[in-house]
Design a protein around this motif. Structure first.
Motif, mmCIF file in Angstrom:
data_model
loop_
_atom_site.group_PDB
_atom_site.id
_atom_site.type_symbol
_atom_site.label_atom_id
_atom_site.label_comp_id
_atom_site.label_asym_id
_atom_site.label_seq_id
_atom_site.Cartn_x
_atom_site.Cartn_y
_atom_site.Cartn_z
ATOM 1 N N GLU A 1 -20.568 5.794 11.704
ATOM 2 C CA GLU A 1 -21.069 7.170 11.675
ATOM 3 C C GLU A 1 -22.226 7.349 12.659
ATOM 4 O O GLU A 1 -23.113 6.499 12.767
ATOM 5 C CB GLU A 1 -21.544 7.510 10.257
ATOM 6 N N GLY A 2 -22.190 8.466 13.388
ATOM 7 C CA GLY A 2 -23.281 8.814 14.288
ATOM 8 C C GLY A 2 -23.073 8.405 15.732
ATOM 9 O O GLY A 2 -23.913 8.710 16.584
ATOM 10 N N TYR A 3 -21.980 7.711 16.026
ATOM 11 C CA TYR A 3 -21.700 7.271 17.390
ATOM 12 C C TYR A 3 -20.495 8.009 17.950
ATOM 13 O O TYR A 3 -19.578 8.369 17.210
ATOM 14 C CB TYR A 3 -21.409 5.761 17.426
ATOM 15 N N THR A 4 -20.477 8.192 19.262
ATOM 16 C CA THR A 4 -19.289 8.738 19.902
ATOM 17 C C THR A 4 -18.194 7.676 19.883
ATOM 18 O O THR A 4 -18.463 6.502 19.597
ATOM 19 C CB THR A 4 -19.595 9.163 21.351
ATOM 20 N N THR A 5 -16.984 8.059 20.189
ATOM 21 C CA THR A 5 -15.831 7.176 20.009
ATOM 22 C C THR A 5 -15.943 5.861 20.776
ATOM 23 O O THR A 5 -15.830 4.783 20.177
ATOM 24 C CB THR A 5 -14.533 7.905 20.413
ATOM 25 N N GLN A 6 -16.131 5.925 22.073
ATOM 26 C CA GLN A 6 -16.152 4.699 22.870
ATOM 27 C C GLN A 6 -17.371 3.830 22.544
ATOM 28 O O GLN A 6 -17.259 2.608 22.411
ATOM 29 C CB GLN A 6 -16.108 5.016 24.375
ATOM 30 N N ILE A 7 -18.509 4.448 22.422
ATOM 31 C CA ILE A 7 -19.712 3.692 22.057
ATOM 32 C C ILE A 7 -19.555 3.123 20.650
ATOM 33 O O ILE A 7 -19.895 1.961 20.402
ATOM 34 C CB ILE A 7 -20.978 4.561 22.179
ATOM 35 N N GLY A 8 -19.004 3.901 19.741
ATOM 36 C CA GLY A 8 -18.792 3.428 18.378
ATOM 37 C C GLY A 8 -17.856 2.239 18.303
ATOM 38 O O GLY A 8 -18.074 1.307 17.529
ATOM 39 N N ASN A 9 -16.808 2.258 19.115
ATOM 40 C CA ASN A 9 -15.912 1.101 19.172
ATOM 41 C C ASN A 9 -16.670 -0.146 19.630
ATOM 42 O O ASN A 9 -16.501 -1.233 19.070
ATOM 43 C CB ASN A 9 -14.732 1.372 20.114
ATOM 44 N N MET A 10 -17.508 0.011 20.647
ATOM 45 C CA MET A 10 -18.288 -1.132 21.140
ATOM 46 C C MET A 10 -19.272 -1.598 20.071
ATOM 47 O O MET A 10 -19.427 -2.806 19.851
ATOM 48 C CB MET A 10 -19.032 -0.752 22.422
ATOM 49 N N VAL A 11 -19.938 -0.670 19.409
ATOM 50 C CA VAL A 11 -20.878 -1.021 18.345
ATOM 51 C C VAL A 11 -20.154 -1.800 17.244
ATOM 52 O O VAL A 11 -20.655 -2.821 16.762
ATOM 53 C CB VAL A 11 -21.573 0.239 17.780
ATOM 54 N N SER A 12 -18.974 -1.363 16.873
ATOM 55 C CA SER A 12 -18.194 -2.051 15.846
ATOM 56 C C SER A 12 -17.915 -3.493 16.257
ATOM 57 O O SER A 12 -18.068 -4.424 15.456
ATOM 58 C CB SER A 12 -16.882 -1.291 15.599
#
Length: 191
Positions: free
Chosen positions: A32-43
């Protein structure tokens, strides 16, 4: 007959439990709180950090300080190296440059590893190194949350690599050192 039914039910339960645990670990979901591509990297970054942490969190002082050979790095040094590398890429991507002289002095030994790191990073518990990495990661996550996927695709300083590729490199760097750390752990003499 009841004993056999019990064993079958237990086996089914265990298979389903393992299957659901494996499945939970094999997905990449945008926090939650991240854009799609950045969120994928964060995951993916968080998954790798958790796996490295799980591998080392219960190491004794002797295990943390173990040297595989005279040219190897201690596990604690490799953990702080991961933190230093991540810190460098924070500066590179969020500030658009390199460490200033003060930052470089603070992180140099951890970045370069080798003999200076073998001498400096010894005698500290594994939690010391993990805490430093946790602090760096906390900053990474906060700053990535402020960015969007357009920023992620932008080229960094001197057009050397995109911000996305820089964070991909951080991730692959963690994966490489996770393998090294696990190899060293397997080679620690058992008492």
């Amino acid at each position: 007959m009841k004993k056999r039914s019990y064993k079958i039910l237990l086996a089914i339960f265990l298979i389903l439990s393992v299957n659901s645990a494996v499945k939970a670990q094999s997905t990449i979901e945008v926090p939650e709180g991240y854009t799609t591509q950045i969120g994928n990297m964060v995951s993916m970054l968080e998954d790798l950090k958790e796996r490295v942490t799980r591998s080392v969190k219960n190491l004794s002082q002797n295990e943390t300080d173990f040297l595989l050979d005279k040219d190897a790095n201690r596990i604690g040094a490799m953990i702080i190296h991961l933190a230093a590398t991540e810190k460098y890429y924070q500066v590179y991507t969020f500030e658009g440059g390199d460490f200033d002289p003060e930052e470089f002095k603070k992180w140099e030994t951890a970045l370069k590893l080798g003999e200076n790191a073998r001498n400096k990073y010894v005698g500290k518990p594994i939690e010391y190194y993990l805490t430093i990495w946790d602090e760096v990661r906390k900053e990474t996550l906060a700053k990535l949350k402020e960015k969007d996927d357009a920023w992620f695709k932008k080229m960094g300083p001197q057009d050397a690599m995109s911000n996305q590729y820089a964070w991909y490199h951080v991730m692959e760097h963690q994966a490489n050192h996770m393998g090294q750390i696990r190899l060293v752990i397997k080679r620690i003499p058992k008492k």
